[in-house]
Design a protein around this motif. Structure first.
Motif, PDB file in Angstrom:
ATOM      1  N   PHE A 282       0.849  -1.190   0.000  1.00 42.67           N
ATOM      2  CA  PHE A 282       0.000   0.000   0.000  1.00 42.67           C
ATOM      3  C   PHE A 282       0.886   1.241   0.000  1.00 42.67           C
ATOM      4  O   PHE A 282       1.745   1.393   0.870  1.00 42.67           O
ATOM      5  N   GLU A 283       0.686   2.099  -0.988  1.00 42.33           N
ATOM      6  CA  GLU A 283       1.443   3.341  -1.108  1.00 42.33           C
ATOM      7  C   GLU A 283       0.443   4.483  -1.178  1.00 42.33           C
ATOM      8  O   GLU A 283      -0.067   4.806  -2.244  1.00 42.33           O
ATOM      9  N   GLY A 284       0.129   5.061  -0.001  1.00 49.35           N
ATOM     10  CA  GLY A 284      -0.975   6.020   0.053  1.00 49.35           C
ATOM     11  C   GLY A 284      -2.271   5.277  -0.226  1.00 49.35           C
ATOM     12  O   GLY A 284      -2.606   4.314   0.463  1.00 49.35           O
ATOM     13  N   ASP A 285      -3.006   5.718  -1.261  1.00 52.02           N
ATOM     14  CA  ASP A 285      -4.246   5.024  -1.638  1.00 52.02           C
ATOM     15  C   ASP A 285      -4.038   4.151  -2.878  1.00 52.02           C
ATOM     16  O   ASP A 285      -4.990   3.733  -3.516  1.00 52.02           O
ATOM     17  N   ASP A 286      -2.759   3.900  -3.217  1.00 49.28           N
ATOM     18  CA  ASP A 286      -2.440   3.038  -4.359  1.00 49.28           C
ATOM     19  C   ASP A 286      -2.041   1.645  -3.862  1.00 49.28           C
ATOM     20  O   ASP A 286      -1.523   1.499  -2.747  1.00 49.28           O
ATOM     21  N   ILE A 287      -2.278   0.637  -4.698  1.00 48.45           N
ATOM     22  CA  ILE A 287      -1.834  -0.719  -4.394  1.00 48.45           C
ATOM     23  C   ILE A 287      -0.778  -1.113  -5.429  1.00 48.45           C
ATOM     24  O   ILE A 287      -1.063  -1.131  -6.629  1.00 48.45           O
ATOM     25  N   HIS A 288       0.435  -1.417  -4.950  1.00 42.99           N
ATOM     26  CA  HIS A 288       1.497  -1.871  -5.840  1.00 42.99           C
ATOM     27  C   HIS A 288       1.601  -3.390  -5.726  1.00 42.99           C
ATOM     28  O   HIS A 288       1.770  -3.931  -4.625  1.00 42.99           O
TER      29      HIS A 288
END
Length: 434
Positions: A282-288
């Motif tokens: 989880f990178e902020g509201d992004d999913i890597h």
């Protein structure tokens, strides 16, 4: 009839933005009928089912402005109620399961509604009992008109009541909530669905002037009001698309970032993919989702085979079981997939078996998957999409397989996923519409 031609085996890379939530859209757009004032909705998915519902509202004389494909401004100040008995309405709404969502707001505001026999996916029985019984407890009378295949509902006097739902149906709860917001007195709904999409509907209705408490729980209390006002609403990202992209990344050993994923609304979805051994960051509201050579299915603490099953929210959504099943075919380890809600949703596994997957279909509800651990790649075949979620699952399988696959009946996929071929091409997928 269109098909997808897919050359599999390519690793993908890049960023992808999920569309607005299909299942939320059908409820939210139906709710515009509850007011004569303007309602602006953004992040609307540009997909067949949603566009069909918007067309239906237009034919009912709802004024619609669409300044962008993901934005609509609705004003239902001159609704043609009689259109609901027309052949045109019957034909169009019969193709769309979501048309049943018009009944609640029509009863609330115009005191009558018509429901055609439900359309949509061929994935088993989808009962209307929860909707109809709920409406009856609010004071509606119900008749079936066999000559034209309509359910007729009339409610000259809607009154609040205590309702114990026989199942926590999302569409049933939403429909009853929309009918109850303008009923006289207080309505209590126990065993209510509490999915994020339903929470979004209730919050929107409260901004319009409704009085709903208990949002996010399975006990809703609704104090009826005389009328509702206009509002603005933005839809959540589609959690089913997000799960599909996680599965796609794992199956194709790709490095994909899912932007603006609405992580706080995903519940246990990320945890279920982690149980399959998929790494998520989880990178902020992004999913890597980083590229992984191998992902290994966990076992239960006592060492027994993992079982993944669907359950009402906050349990795991049934719409992602098809994706999980496909992803498990190339994992290392075994898993039992138990699809409780729909008795025909696992029947697409014969296509995966033809592709080389090791799956035992135990019965209409359960499939045991023995992961190949990439020791043997799937192979491309010609197949047909039976429903929205199975169609995307087969597409993911094709993108990971050796050789060429052709997927027919892709109109089913288009019903739930916007511009899917173009968005996958942007990640490097070899897919074309033929």
């Amino acid at each position: 009839m269109n098909s997808f031609e897919v050359i599999g085996g390519k690793k993908l890379k890049g960023e992808i933005v999920p569309q607005g939530a299909k299942n939320e859209a059908l409820q939210i757009i139906s709710a515009v009928l509850l007011t004569s004032q303007k309602v602006t909705i953004t992040n609307i998915p540009d997909i067949l089912d949603v566009n069909l519902l918007i067309e239906l509202l237009g034919e009912m004389n709802v004024k619609i402005e669409r300044p962008q494909r993901d934005t609509c401004i609705f004003q239902a100040d001159d609704v043609n109620v009689d259109y609901l008995r027309s052949d045109g309405y019957k034909q169009k709404s019969g193709r769309l399961r979501g048309s049943v969502m018009l009944a609640g707001p029509m009863l609330a505001r115009f005191r009558k509604a018509y429901i055609p026999k439900p359309g949509g996916d061929k994935i088993g029985r989808r009962r209307l009992d929860t909707h109809i019984i709920g409406f009856e407890k609010l004071g509606a009378t119900f008749n079936y008109l066999p000559e034209d295949g309509f359910f007729e509902l009339q409610a000259p006097d809607l009154r609040g009541n205590y309702l114990m739902l026989d199942e926590p149906s999302v569409t049933g709860t939403a429909n009853i909530v929309m009918a109850a917001v303008m009923a006289e007195g207080i309505t209590t709904i126990y065993n209510a669905a509490c999915e994020p999409y339903l929470q979004q509907l209730c919050k929107m209705l409260n901004r319009m002037g409704a009085k709903i408490s208990g949002i996010g729980s399975n006990l809703l209390t609704i104090e009826g009001v005389q009328s509702l006002n206009g509002t603005e609403h933005r839809m959540l990202p589609d959690m089913i698309e997000i799960g599909s992209f996680i599965g796609l990344a794992a199956m194709t050993q790709s490095d994909i970032t899912i932007k603006n994923a609405g992580i706080e609304h995903l519940g246990i979805i990320p945890d279920k993919f982690r149980q399959l051994g998929i790494q998520l960051q989880f990178e902020g509201d992004d999913i890597h989702v980083p590229a992984q050579e191998v992902y290994e299915i966990q076992t239960f603490l006592d060492g027994s085979v993992l079982t993944i099953y669907d359950h009402p929210w906050p349990g795991f959504t049934p719409d992602l079981l098809s994706i999980v099943l496909v992803v498990a075919t190339q994992a290392r380890g075994s898993v039992l997939i138990h699809q409780k809600m729909f008795e025909s949703r696992l029947f697409f596994v014969d296509k995966l078996i033809d592709m080389g997957a090791q799956i035992i279909l135990c019965d209409p509800h359960r499939a045991a998957v023995i992961g190949l651990g990439r020791e043997q790649n799937l192979r491309g075949i010609q197949m047909s999409s039976p429903d929205i979620r199975a169609g995307v699952s087969l597409l993911i399988a094709a993108l990971s397989a050796d050789g060429k696959s052709v997927i027919q009946n892709i109109e089913q996929i288009d019903r739930g996923y916007q511009y899917i071929d173009k968005r996958l091409q942007a990640l490097g997928a070899d897919i074309k519409r033929i």
